[in-house]
Write a protein that holds these residues in place. Structure first.
Motif, short mmCIF file in Angstrom:
data_model
loop_
_atom_site.label_atom_id
_atom_site.label_comp_id
_atom_site.label_asym_id
_atom_site.label_seq_id
_atom_site.Cartn_x
_atom_site.Cartn_y
_atom_site.Cartn_z
N THR A 78 32.88 25.37 38.54
CA THR A 78 32.97 26.78 38.12
C THR A 78 34.43 27.21 38.09
O THR A 78 34.86 27.93 37.18
CB THR A 78 32.17 27.66 39.10
OG1 THR A 78 30.80 27.24 39.06
CG2 THR A 78 32.25 29.12 38.73
N GLU B 287 26.52 32.60 39.35
CA GLU B 287 26.76 32.38 40.77
C GLU B 287 25.79 33.21 41.61
O GLU B 287 25.57 34.39 41.33
CB GLU B 287 28.19 32.78 41.15
CG GLU B 287 29.26 31.90 40.56
CD GLU B 287 29.20 30.49 41.09
OE1 GLU B 287 29.63 30.25 42.22
OE2 GLU B 287 28.70 29.62 40.36
N THR C 141 26.48 27.77 41.82
CA THR C 141 25.96 27.91 40.46
C THR C 141 24.47 27.56 40.46
O THR C 141 24.09 26.49 40.93
CB THR C 141 26.72 26.98 39.50
OG1 THR C 141 28.12 27.26 39.60
CG2 THR C 141 26.26 27.16 38.07
N ASP D 37 27.75 27.43 34.02
CA ASP D 37 28.91 28.25 33.65
C ASP D 37 29.14 28.02 32.16
O ASP D 37 28.87 26.94 31.64
CB ASP D 37 30.17 27.81 34.39
CG ASP D 37 29.95 27.58 35.85
OD1 ASP D 37 29.62 28.54 36.54
OD2 ASP D 37 30.09 26.42 36.29
MG MG Z 1 29.59 26.03 40.16
#
Ligand code: MG
Ligand code: GTP
Length: 198
Positions: A32, A47, A70, A74
């Motif tokens: 991320t 997130e 996550t 992303d």
């Molecule tokens: Mg992540």
């Protein structure tokens, strides 16, 4: 007409080719962070605060100050030139979300496997899945504090084939992440280059 994100670089009207790249790797290796560092648009991220569902499954000890994770993916974008853009998808790292990876790989040209040398074994699954899909990839060692083993030892430990590029990066630095993506694009180009005969 340009499509403009609320706080980012507008997609050029001349953009014709979009390439999907996946950033994959174990829990908390910096996926991320990398998408956020390099994306020219405000990245979409999914997130969530880490919950007790991960207790006994995920190992948060190596990423002590991390309290979100996550849960889907992303998403970011980077323009290569007037006609070409990369779309970046960061995979979720927690083991209980790994089933999402095979869908994320669909339509991808290639992948970056991000690695934390303190937890190398967490990279095995990513490398295994990419090899299973026949998807080209490079491996980027994210520089955390702590041991810095030489890259040839990391290559041996990961049992990487000689043709797979292995580099170091800092997922927090935009230029470093750009270098990783350029290396991946060059690797993909080399795989598609016609063989030269001596
Ligand atoms: Mg992540
Ligand atoms: N020291 C250092 N810390 C980093 C680096 N990259 C990321 N971090 C930190 O490491 C933690 C993990 O970063 P994330 O980007 O959330 O990792 P992730 O791989 O997306 O994690 P999951 O999605 O939960 O698997 C965060 O606290 C970051 O601030 C780095 O290069 N060096």
């Amino acid at each position: 007409m340009d499509s403009t994100n609320s706080d980012g670089v507008p997609l050029r009207a001349t953009a014709r080719d979009a390439f999907k790249i996946v950033i994959v790797g174990g829990f908390g290796v910096g996926k991320t962070t990398m998408v956020g560092s390099v994306s020219e648009i405000r990245p979409l991220s999914t997130e969530e605060i880490m919950t007790r569902a991960g207790v006994g499954i995920d190992d948060p000890t190596a990423v002590a100050d991390k309290n979100t994770t996550t849960v889907a993916f992303d998403f970011g974008r980077i323009t290569l030139d007037a006609e070409r853009v990369l779309y970046l998808f960061g995979a979720p790292g927690q083991q209980r979300f790994w089933f999402l990876w095979d869908q994320l790989f669909g339509g991808s040209l290639g992948a970056v496997v991000l690695v934390d040398v303190r937890r190398l074994a967490e990279s095995f699954y990513a490398i295994d899945r990419l090899e299973h899909h026949g998807m080209p990839f490079i491996v980027a060692v994210n520089r955390f504090d702590g041991p810095r083993p030489p890259l040839d030892r990391v290559r041996a430990a990961l049992d990487l084939q000689p043709r797979v590029p292995l580099i170091e990066c800092d997922a927090r630095e935009r230029d470093s992440c750009k270098t990783v993506l350029i290396d991946l694009v060059e690797h993909l180009a080399s795989l598609h280059a016609p063989e030269t005969t001596p």
